[in-house]
Design a protein around this motif. Structure first.
Motif, PDB file in Angstrom:
ATOM      1  N   TRP A  16       0.857  -1.186   0.000  1.00 18.62           N
ATOM      2  CA  TRP A  16       0.000   0.000   0.000  1.00 18.62           C
ATOM      3  C   TRP A  16       0.893   1.235   0.000  1.00 18.62           C
ATOM      4  O   TRP A  16       1.795   1.357   0.836  1.00 18.62           O
ATOM      5  N   GLN A  17       0.676   2.130  -0.949  1.00 16.63           N
ATOM      6  CA  GLN A  17       1.573   3.271  -1.123  1.00 16.63           C
ATOM      7  C   GLN A  17       0.828   4.488  -1.681  1.00 16.63           C
ATOM      8  O   GLN A  17      -0.246   4.368  -2.277  1.00 16.63           O
ATOM      9  N   ILE A  18       1.418   5.632  -1.485  1.00 15.87           N
ATOM     10  CA  ILE A  18       0.863   6.885  -2.004  1.00 15.87           C
ATOM     11  C   ILE A  18       1.234   7.007  -3.480  1.00 15.87           C
ATOM     12  O   ILE A  18       2.352   6.703  -3.888  1.00 15.87           O
ATOM     13  N   GLY A  19       0.284   7.466  -4.284  1.00 17.08           N
ATOM     14  CA  GLY A  19       0.565   7.673  -5.700  1.00 17.08           C
ATOM     15  C   GLY A  19       1.601   8.755  -5.916  1.00 17.08           C
ATOM     16  O   GLY A  19       1.769   9.663  -5.086  1.00 17.08           O
ATOM     17  N   ASN A  20       2.297   8.681  -7.051  1.00 17.49           N
ATOM     18  CA  ASN A  20       3.379   9.621  -7.342  1.00 17.49           C
ATOM     19  C   ASN A  20       2.953  10.814  -8.194  1.00 17.49           C
ATOM     20  O   ASN A  20       3.786  11.643  -8.545  1.00 17.49           O
ATOM     21  N   SER A  21       1.676  10.889  -8.500  1.00 16.66           N
ATOM     22  CA  SER A  21       1.199  12.036  -9.266  1.00 16.66           C
ATOM     23  C   SER A  21       1.111  13.278  -8.367  1.00 16.66           C
ATOM     24  O   SER A  21       0.992  13.164  -7.137  1.00 16.66           O
ATOM     25  N   THR A  22       1.142  14.448  -8.985  1.00 12.31           N
ATOM     26  CA  THR A  22       0.933  15.695  -8.232  1.00 12.31           C
ATOM     27  C   THR A  22      -0.553  16.011  -8.113  1.00 12.31           C
ATOM     28  O   THR A  22      -0.934  16.970  -7.444  1.00 12.31           O
ATOM     29  N   HIS A  23      -1.387  15.222  -8.766  1.00 13.43           N
ATOM     30  CA  HIS A  23      -2.830  15.455  -8.730  1.00 13.43           C
ATOM     31  C   HIS A  23      -3.510  14.550  -7.700  1.00 13.43           C
ATOM     32  O   HIS A  23      -2.963  13.523  -7.299  1.00 13.43           O
ATOM     33  N   HIS A  24      -4.698  14.955  -7.296  1.00 14.62           N
ATOM     34  CA  HIS A  24      -5.471  14.139  -6.369  1.00 14.62           C
ATOM     35  C   HIS A  24      -6.925  14.086  -6.820  1.00 14.62           C
ATOM     36  O   HIS A  24      -7.378  14.910  -7.617  1.00 14.62           O
ATOM     37  N   ILE A  25      -7.636  13.102  -6.308  1.00 12.32           N
ATOM     38  CA  ILE A  25      -9.063  12.936  -6.568  1.00 12.32           C
ATOM     39  C   ILE A  25      -9.813  13.235  -5.278  1.00 12.32           C
ATOM     40  O   ILE A  25      -9.445  12.751  -4.206  1.00 12.32           O
ATOM     41  N   ASP A  26     -10.852  14.034  -5.381  1.00 14.92           N
ATOM     42  CA  ASP A  26     -11.743  14.254  -4.239  1.00 14.92           C
ATOM     43  C   ASP A  26     -12.808  13.165  -4.262  1.00 14.92           C
ATOM     44  O   ASP A  26     -13.623  13.102  -5.191  1.00 14.92           O
ATOM     45  N   ASN A  27     -12.784  12.310  -3.249  1.00 15.18           N
ATOM     46  CA  ASN A  27     -13.776  11.249  -3.150  1.00 15.18           C
ATOM     47  C   ASN A  27     -15.007  11.821  -2.450  1.00 15.18           C
ATOM     48  O   ASN A  27     -14.948  12.172  -1.269  1.00 15.18           O
ATOM     49  N   ILE A  28     -16.127  11.912  -3.175  1.00 16.11           N
ATOM     50  CA  ILE A  28     -17.310  12.648  -2.706  1.00 16.11           C
ATOM     51  C   ILE A  28     -18.488  11.713  -2.478  1.00 16.11           C
ATOM     52  O   ILE A  28     -18.766  10.830  -3.300  1.00 16.11           O
ATOM     53  N   ASN A  29     -19.194  11.899  -1.377  1.00 18.92           N
ATOM     54  CA  ASN A  29     -20.463  11.218  -1.129  1.00 18.92           C
ATOM     55  C   ASN A  29     -21.527  11.891  -1.999  1.00 18.92           C
ATOM     56  O   ASN A  29     -21.828  13.076  -1.802  1.00 18.92           O
ATOM     57  N   PRO A  30     -22.127  11.190  -2.966  1.00 16.76           N
ATOM     58  CA  PRO A  30     -23.040  11.845  -3.913  1.00 16.76           C
ATOM     59  C   PRO A  30     -24.302  12.406  -3.271  1.00 16.76           C
ATOM     60  O   PRO A  30     -24.833  13.414  -3.746  1.00 16.76           O
ATOM     61  N   TYR A  31     -24.797  11.770  -2.221  1.00 16.03           N
ATOM     62  CA  TYR A  31     -26.039  12.248  -1.604  1.00 16.03           C
ATOM     63  C   TYR A  31     -25.769  13.436  -0.691  1.00 16.03           C
ATOM     64  O   TYR A  31     -26.420  14.479  -0.792  1.00 16.03           O
ATOM     65  N   GLN A  32     -24.808  13.299   0.190  1.00  9.71           N
ATOM     66  CA  GLN A  32     -24.502  14.379   1.126  1.00  9.71           C
ATOM     67  C   GLN A  32     -23.650  15.469   0.488  1.00  9.71           C
ATOM     68  O   GLN A  32     -23.567  16.572   1.018  1.00  9.71           O
ATOM     69  N   GLN A  33     -22.998  15.142  -0.634  1.00 10.46           N
ATOM     70  CA  GLN A  33     -22.094  16.051  -1.346  1.00 10.46           C
ATOM     71  C   GLN A  33     -20.990  16.566  -0.424  1.00 10.46           C
ATOM     72  O   GLN A  33     -20.627  17.735  -0.439  1.00 10.46           O
ATOM     73  N   THR A  34     -20.480  15.622   0.390  1.00 10.01           N
ATOM     74  CA  THR A  34     -19.374  15.923   1.298  1.00 10.01           C
ATOM     75  C   THR A  34     -18.183  15.057   0.912  1.00 10.01           C
ATOM     76  O   THR A  34     -18.329  13.991   0.311  1.00 10.01           O
ATOM     77  N   GLN A  35     -17.002  15.503   1.276  1.00 12.57           N
ATOM     78  CA  GLN A  35     -15.790  14.777   0.921  1.00 12.57           C
ATOM     79  C   GLN A  35     -15.566  13.598   1.874  1.00 12.57           C
ATOM     80  O   GLN A  35     -15.624  13.751   3.093  1.00 12.57           O
ATOM     81  N   ILE A  36     -15.313  12.428   1.307  1.00 12.55           N
ATOM     82  CA  ILE A  36     -14.951  11.251   2.100  1.00 12.55           C
ATOM     83  C   ILE A  36     -13.465  11.318   2.425  1.00 12.55           C
ATOM     84  O   ILE A  36     -13.070  11.174   3.577  1.00 12.55           O
ATOM     85  N   PHE A  37     -12.642  11.517   1.409  1.00 15.42           N
ATOM     86  CA  PHE A  37     -11.222  11.776   1.589  1.00 15.42           C
ATOM     87  C   PHE A  37     -10.604  12.212   0.273  1.00 15.42           C
ATOM     88  O   PHE A  37     -11.246  12.156  -0.775  1.00 15.42           O
TER      89      PHE A  37
END
Length: 480
Positions: A16-37
């Motif tokens: 398990w490791q951190i990706g090497n890209s400089t970009h990130h994805i916002d993981n969003i709860n579609p109903y609450q429209q809040t960020q999971i991580f």
């Protein structure tokens, strides 16, 4: 039993490791429209590492043993049953699945897993009659090697598992790229499950990243022998062209878009027709490739059918996907909501009549039903992937068949009639990969061929059909 953690990391070569890209994805709860991580993305270097790990593991032959593969699959099924509620909750939180749909999805994945446990025993040498009396002739089935899997966000757990567990059961290793909207339920959750099931390092690798950064590289990479893609026709056509144009031509398994018709003939049971419509169109907000994208109803029943349908649609529970009785939950993201709004407005501009308008609140799009739909309107020709239903009137049975086949797609379909023989004759004339008589267009059995015609894809999933896709034929002759 502790819940899984570190699900926002890449899983490559058993680490398990951190990706090497400089970009990130916002993981969003579609109903609450809040960020999971936030999820740190993979880059092309991570893709290289994942393919290298999968290739090395395959060459080392760690999956050559039938016993090893069956044990992994049996362990996997047991772990999923134990962690069922954890998986269901992730599907609700990340993909916007209703509780009902999430449980259906887990059951579908379990069905594929249990069926695939047979595959390791299917690698039997077949002797052929030889035209050369001095030689013996045999046919062998062999694994392909490394299989690349690209999965969608609508049924992320099942549609990732469908390719991943089958590939591994056939002795292949896998690199999985899940959709950016569902990196956990389509990706890292599977990695945790296979890790717990005892899969050796490198058997399954998961890279989560932006399609813009690693999508083309993932497909064009020289390592994978087959690209298994499930998603839209537009993206699938690009995947296919890149796979065939790369330095090493790759096999393709493409399950693409649909425009499933439900045909209601003039002798149909209207109560059944309405039931098939409601479940076939509105399950998971219509975000299913097999979803009933249009209803074609004989003019003799049209008005009575519409009246009954609207009564039923008004009773559909809409809203919080975590509630047990909710049928329609949130659309996956705001971009898709905007797309649905544009489809609705465009249909009205063309003259279709909006006879039921359920409203839009946040990411929740309630049912929208149209009549007076010309079969050449975009709403009837293109997959909406949402709870939007066009109803088209047919003048007779032949007209209904012409309308059903009036599409560039050919995935699923259904026909409703009280005369089963008549319905079967009609069904056999539909140009699609799957047709269900007096059943909903949404159906998937682990032992039945799943796939489409025309722009709905190439190849078939499930059963012996996917076994043939994920293995290769080797002819061997031996002196007597």
């Amino acid at each position: 039993m502790q819940a899984y953690h570190n699900l926002n990391q890449q899983f490559i070569a058993g680490e398990w490791q951190i990706g090497n890209s400089t970009h990130h994805i916002d993981n969003i709860n579609p109903y609450q429209q809040t960020q999971i991580f936030k999820f740190q993305c993979a880059n092309s270097d991570d893709v290289d590492t994942a393919y290298t790990a999968a290739s090395l593991t395959f060459r080392q032959g760690v999956l050559n043993s039938t016993v090893t593969r069956v044990k992994i699959i049996e362990n996997l099924a047991q772990i999923i049953q134990k962690r069922r509620e954890e998986i269901v909750q992730w599907l609700i939180n990340e993909s916007g699945s209703t509780r009902m749909k999430a449980n259906i999805e887990v059951d579908a994945a379990l069905g594929i897993i249990q069926y695939s446990a047979q595959f390791p025993d299917w690698f039997k040498q077949e002797r052929l009659s030889s035209q050369d009396p001095s030689r013996q002739s045999y046919v062998l089935r062999k694994p392909l090697g490394v299989i690349a899997v690209i999965s969608p966000w609508n049924f992320p757990f099942h549609l990732s598992m469908r390719s991943v567990v089958t590939a591994i059961a056939c002795g292949n290793t896998v690199v999985l790229k899940p959709a950016s909207d569902t990196p956990v339920t389509g990706g890292t959750l599977l990695a945790k499950l296979f890790e717990e099931a005892g899969a050796p390092s490198g058997v399954l690798n998961v890279v989560v990243g932006s399609g813009r950064e690693i999508g083309d590289y993932f497909v064009e990479h020289p390592t994978p022998k087959l690209i298994s893609f499930t998603g839209s026709t537009e993206v699938g056509q690009g995947v296919g062209s890149k796979a065939l144009a790369s330095s090493r031509i790759k096999r393709l398994a493409l399950e693409l878009g649909g425009n499933a018709p439900l045909v209601i003939l003039d002798d149909a049971d209207l109560d059944l027709a309405v039931e098939l419509t409601v479940m076939g169109r509105f399950m998971h907000q219509g975000q299913i490739c097999m979803s009933t994208n249009r209803v074609i109803v004989d003019e003799k029943l049209h008005d009575a059918y519409v009246e009954k349908l609207l009564e039923a649609v008004a009773k559909i529970p809409v809203g919080d996907p975590n509630l047990a009785d909710t049928v329609i939950g949130p659309i996956i993201n705001q971009s898709q909501v905007s797309k649905h709004q544009a489809i609705i407005q465009h249909a009205q501009n063309l003259g279709a009549e909006l006879v039921y308008e359920g409203g839009i609140h946040g990411n929740v799009v309630a049912p929208h039903v149209f009549t007076h739909v010309d079969p050449y309107f975009e709403i009837a020709q293109q997959e909406s992937f949402g709870p939007i239903l066009p109803i088209i009137k047919a003048t007779n049975e032949q007209h209904a068949l012409d309308l059903a086949n009036n599409t560039e797609f050919g995935l699923s379909s259904a026909v409703c009639s009280q005369n089963i023989q008549r319905a079967q004759m009609f069904a056999e004339k539909i140009d699609a990969g799957m047709t269900h008589i007096n059943g909903i267009t949404v159906a998937d059995h682990a032992n039945a061929p799943f796939g489409g015609e025309k722009n709905s894809g190439l190849g078939r999933f499930n059963g012996r059909w996917i076994f043939e896709e994920f293995t290769r034929t080797h002819w061997l002759t031996i002196p007597q």
